[in-house]
Design an enzyme around this catalytic site. Structure first.
Site, PDB file in Angstrom:
ATOM      1  CG  HIS A  14       3.674   2.868  -3.804  1.00  0.00           C
ATOM      2  ND1 HIS A  14       4.710   3.347  -3.033  1.00  0.00           N
ATOM      3  CD2 HIS A  14       3.461   1.589  -3.412  1.00  0.00           C
ATOM      4  CE1 HIS A  14       5.126   2.389  -2.218  1.00  0.00           C
ATOM      5  NE2 HIS A  14       4.366   1.323  -2.406  1.00  0.00           N
ATOM      6  CB  ALA A  15      -2.153   3.284  -3.114  1.00  0.00           C
TER       7      ALA A  15
END
Length: 284
Positions: free
Chosen positions: A68-69
């Site tokens: 994820h970011a």
């Protein structure tokens, strides 16, 4: 809040994928987010950069990476993808490599997917369900397991599990029973806060918060302790409000000395490991 089944359509699941390295595995998961109109290619690059900058903290359990970011304009809507690898790959994690499952998350904000994270943590923490996911023959079969998340939570080896406490009340020693009101080492009484921290505050920290919340529920300490998932930058400012921080080894190194105890958790889905960290923190 979004259900897990709402966030992972069949089209976002690929099984037995051949990936030569962790970058390729994450990129495959990102490509599925793009193809299901969840995010753009830019977000995939942001997920890769997140690991390059913060280390392999996204490998939150043995064999499992949660890519994820941060929420960004590259996210069109909240969604997830699921990539099971034919051959495990190394991310560089000290204890949880090699990885055979990569789940990617693109989130519009830090709150809408909290319920889904809790559901996923329960699925992966249950050995039978985890094995079923590992051996599902088709994306349709795997998604059916996700949709039918009715797996009962395993009984904890917790100091304050109600059934165990009732059965052992007569023989309990001070180390067997949770105190009526917690007092962490070096802290006073009153409402406490524990922070769970990751690089971006929307993914792995929510996983860990879900596991910590389960331990607190079993201990019946929810009225004494609040939990908050946050990112590394915010955690440094919020540390003064907390009695402790739980996080990965990589993020702990990034945080440095924040003035409160930092407990490193290797398996974010393990109530046993979080339970042990709480026992140490509160001298239970």
């Amino acid at each position: 809040m979004s259900e897990l089944s709402d966030l992972i359509p069949v089209e976002a699941i690929r099984l037995d994928v051949a990936a030569p390295d962790w970058q390729s595995a994450v990129r495959t998961a990102g490509d599925l987010l793009v193809s299901t109109d969840v995010s753009t290619d830019t977000y995939t690059e942001e997920m890769l950069r997140n690991v390059e900058e913060n280390g392999p903290y996204i490998v939150i359990a043995p064999g499992f990476a949660f890519a994820h970011a941060r929420p960004s304009p590259a996210v069109r809507r909240t969604g997830m993808s699921w990539v099971r690898l034919s051959t495990p790959v190394n991310f560089g994690h000290e204890t949880n490599d090699p990885v055979h499952l990569v789940v990617a998350l693109a989130a519009e904000d830090a709150g809408a997917h909290t319920q889904a994270m809790g559901a996923l943590a329960r699925l992966l923490a249950d050995p039978d369900t985890s094995a079923a996911l590992d051996h599902a023959p088709t994306p349709e079969a795997l998604r059916q397991i996700l949709v039918g998340d009715t797996t009962p939570e395993p009984e904890p080896e917790s100091a304050a599990a109600p059934a165990a406490a009732a059965a052992a009340a007569a023989a309990a020693t001070p180390s067997d029973a949770a105190p009526e009101q917690p007092a962490a080492k070096g802290s006073g009484h009153g409402m406490h806060k524990i922070l769970t921290v990751c690089g971006n505050g929307v993914g792995t920290s929510l996983f860990l918060k879900s596991t910590l919340d389960k331990v607190l529920d079993r201990w019946k300490w929810g009225r004494y302790i609040t939990t908050e998932a946050t990112d590394t930058i915010s955690a440094k400012g919020k540390a003064s409000e907390a009695v402790a921080i739980m996080t990965s080894r990589e993020i702990a190194r990034t945080l440095g000395d924040v003035g409160v105890p930092v407990r490193v958790i290797q398996d974010f889905t393990s109530t046993k490991e979080v339970d042990a960290a709480m026992r140490d923190l509160y001298d239970v």
